[in-house]
Design a protein around this motif. Sequence first.
Motif, PDB file in Angstrom:
ATOM      1  N   UNK A 156       2.612   5.066  12.846  1.00 26.38           N
ATOM      2  CA  UNK A 156       2.578   5.692  14.170  1.00 26.38           C
ATOM      3  C   UNK A 156       1.286   6.480  14.362  1.00 26.38           C
ATOM      4  N   UNK A 157       0.703   6.938  13.266  1.00 31.75           N
ATOM      5  CA  UNK A 157      -0.550   7.692  13.346  1.00 31.75           C
ATOM      6  C   UNK A 157      -1.696   6.827  13.860  1.00 31.75           C
ATOM      7  N   UNK A 158      -1.599   5.519  13.688  1.00 35.47           N
ATOM      8  CA  UNK A 158      -2.665   4.632  14.163  1.00 35.47           C
ATOM      9  C   UNK A 158      -2.819   4.726  15.687  1.00 35.47           C
ATOM     10  N   UNK A 159      -1.714   4.984  16.380  1.00 38.87           N
ATOM     11  CA  UNK A 159      -1.772   5.081  17.835  1.00 38.87           C
ATOM     12  C   UNK A 159      -2.513   6.332  18.305  1.00 38.87           C
ATOM     13  N   UNK A 160      -2.666   7.293  17.423  1.00 41.93           N
ATOM     14  CA  UNK A 160      -3.335   8.544  17.811  1.00 41.93           C
ATOM     15  C   UNK A 160      -4.825   8.537  17.491  1.00 41.93           C
ATOM     16  N   UNK A 161      -5.327   7.462  16.915  1.00 40.40           N
ATOM     17  CA  UNK A 161      -6.735   7.446  16.510  1.00 40.40           C
ATOM     18  C   UNK A 161      -7.685   7.624  17.691  1.00 40.40           C
ATOM     19  N   UNK A 162      -7.337   7.129  18.850  1.00 37.86           N
ATOM     20  CA  UNK A 162      -8.230   7.228  20.010  1.00 37.86           C
ATOM     21  C   UNK A 162      -8.491   8.681  20.401  1.00 37.86           C
ATOM     22  N   UNK A 163      -7.500   9.541  20.203  1.00 40.20           N
ATOM     23  CA  UNK A 163      -7.674  10.952  20.559  1.00 40.20           C
ATOM     24  C   UNK A 163      -8.272  11.789  19.430  1.00 40.20           C
ATOM     25  N   UNK A 164      -8.339  11.249  18.252  1.00 38.16           N
ATOM     26  CA  UNK A 164      -8.821  12.016  17.093  1.00 38.16           C
ATOM     27  C   UNK A 164     -10.319  11.866  16.911  1.00 38.16           C
ATOM     28  N   UNK A 165     -10.927  12.883  16.310  1.00 36.32           N
ATOM     29  CA  UNK A 165     -12.354  12.756  15.980  1.00 36.32           C
ATOM     30  C   UNK A 165     -12.554  11.654  14.938  1.00 36.32           C
ATOM     31  N   UNK A 167     -14.138  11.582  12.278  1.00 38.22           N
ATOM     32  CA  UNK A 167     -14.014  12.047  10.889  1.00 38.22           C
ATOM     33  C   UNK A 167     -12.573  11.966  10.376  1.00 38.22           C
ATOM     34  N   UNK A 168     -11.585  12.028  11.260  1.00 40.23           N
ATOM     35  CA  UNK A 168     -10.185  11.967  10.836  1.00 40.23           C
ATOM     36  C   UNK A 168      -9.679  10.536  10.660  1.00 40.23           C
ATOM     37  N   UNK A 169     -10.414   9.574  11.164  1.00 40.64           N
ATOM     38  CA  UNK A 169      -9.971   8.178  11.070  1.00 40.64           C
ATOM     39  C   UNK A 169      -9.791   7.747   9.612  1.00 40.64           C
ATOM     40  N   UNK A 170     -10.696   8.127   8.771  1.00 38.41           N
ATOM     41  CA  UNK A 170     -10.612   7.736   7.356  1.00 38.41           C
ATOM     42  C   UNK A 170      -9.352   8.326   6.731  1.00 38.41           C
ATOM     43  N   UNK A 171      -9.045   9.573   7.055  1.00 39.98           N
ATOM     44  CA  UNK A 171      -7.855  10.226   6.503  1.00 39.98           C
ATOM     45  C   UNK A 171      -6.587   9.494   6.943  1.00 39.98           C
ATOM     46  N   UNK A 172      -6.516   9.149   8.225  1.00 42.44           N
ATOM     47  CA  UNK A 172      -5.344   8.449   8.750  1.00 42.44           C
ATOM     48  C   UNK A 172      -5.227   7.069   8.112  1.00 42.44           C
ATOM     49  N   UNK A 173      -6.321   6.342   8.066  1.00 41.70           N
ATOM     50  CA  UNK A 173      -6.284   4.995   7.488  1.00 41.70           C
ATOM     51  C   UNK A 173      -5.949   5.026   6.001  1.00 41.70           C
ATOM     52  N   UNK A 174      -6.426   6.033   5.304  1.00 40.24           N
ATOM     53  CA  UNK A 174      -6.104   6.180   3.888  1.00 40.24           C
ATOM     54  C   UNK A 174      -4.603   6.444   3.705  1.00 40.24           C
ATOM     55  N   UNK A 175      -4.025   7.278   4.557  1.00 40.14           N
ATOM     56  CA  UNK A 175      -2.589   7.563   4.465  1.00 40.14           C
ATOM     57  C   UNK A 175      -1.771   6.308   4.744  1.00 40.14           C
TER      58      UNK A 175
END
Length: 74
Positions: free
Chosen positions: A41-50, A52-60
Motif C-alpha cells: 500500500x505504501x507504493x501508492x504514496x510514492x507520488x506524494x513522498x520526496x 529520498x524516501x522512495x528507496x526506503x519504501x521500496x526496500x521495505x
Amino acid sequence: MSNDTPHLTDAPGRPGSGPRPTPRPPGPAPDAPPRPVPELAELETLAERPLAEHVTVLDAVHRALAAQLSSAES
C-alpha cells in the motif's frame, strides 16, 4: 488381470517395492490465497513522498515480499 492378482510393483525386487517416502507435514493449501503484504500500500504514496524516501519504501516492500517468498518455500 483379475482383482485378486497381486500387482507386479508389490513383488520384492520390483520397482515400487522399495521404502515408501516419508510423508511431509501439511503446509498451506496450494490454492490458499497469499497473505496480504501491507507494505504494498505504501507504493501508492510514492507520488506524494520526496524522492529520498522512495528507496526506503521500496526496500521495505522488497523485504516483505522476500520474507513471504521464503516462508512459502519452506
